[in-house]
Design a protein around this motif. Sequence first.
Motif, short mmCIF file in Angstrom:
data_model
loop_
_atom_site.label_atom_id
_atom_site.label_comp_id
_atom_site.label_asym_id
_atom_site.label_seq_id
_atom_site.Cartn_x
_atom_site.Cartn_y
_atom_site.Cartn_z
N LEU A 1 0.84 -1.20 0.00
CA LEU A 1 0.00 0.00 0.00
C LEU A 1 0.87 1.24 0.00
CD1 LEU A 1 -0.18 1.45 3.07
CD2 LEU A 1 -1.36 -0.67 3.55
N SER B 1 0.68 5.31 1.18
CA SER B 1 -0.07 6.31 1.93
C SER B 1 0.80 7.56 2.03
CB SER B 1 -0.41 5.77 3.32
OG SER B 1 -1.19 6.71 4.04
N THR C 1 -3.54 3.01 7.72
CA THR C 1 -4.68 3.48 6.95
C THR C 1 -5.13 2.42 5.96
OG1 THR C 1 -3.91 5.75 7.16
CG2 THR C 1 -5.51 5.32 5.42
N PRO D 1 -6.58 1.38 2.60
CA PRO D 1 -6.92 1.90 1.27
C PRO D 1 -8.25 1.32 0.79
CG PRO D 1 -4.70 0.94 1.33
CD PRO D 1 -5.41 0.52 2.58
N ALA E 1 -4.68 6.76 0.97
CA ALA E 1 -3.95 5.51 0.80
C ALA E 1 -4.52 4.73 -0.38
CB ALA E 1 -4.03 4.68 2.07
#
Length: 200
Positions: free
Chosen positions: A73, A75, A117, A119, A132
């Motif tokens: 991911l 962010s 966070t 996504p 994200a």
Amino acid sequence: MTPAVPQPRSSPDAAPGSADAALARRYATELGWATAGRAPLRLLTGALFDVLELPAEAGHAVLRRGVRTGPVLLSGARMGLLVAAGGADELPGLLDWLEWGPVALDLTAVGAGGRVTAPPLPGAPGDSPGAAVWLRPPEPRRAPGPGLPALTGFGSSGGDAPDLVRLVDAAANECHRVRLSRARSGELTRDGADQPLAFS
């Protein structure tokens, strides 16, 4: 005796009917992942997976190297590489074993009790700038364990599973390259200026 794995749950903090509540339900039903909070929704780490965090610039370089990873991911200016639960606890020892211990790397881990966070999942609305996003999304209906980098023996990957040692080594190398690049351009922070630089 196998330790009990917490059951996934939707975020109790998300307002019913909100985009966060819908996303929390998808994480729980499609992946079995627990979430908490709202605006932004958070993934709970430590039970099913941990997250290695590094500067996005270093993370993109790791991905270009072709190192096998699990879900990834992004962010803001940080990238998160999902690894098997327990990977966060292994990080300091691995960095020492790989001889990165005395070098200040911008490589951290989020483990038990942590949050990152969440996504939006593929097909979900809500791509706000700076939010994200998944660069390599998790596969629905697949347990995260076997597909996530794990400590399977120092440098010897078991079967097809990604190897945590190789991933940490690649991440440390790329974090160090970013740090050297920033040092050359004068972008190091005050905290970083006091740490030793290793030149190769």
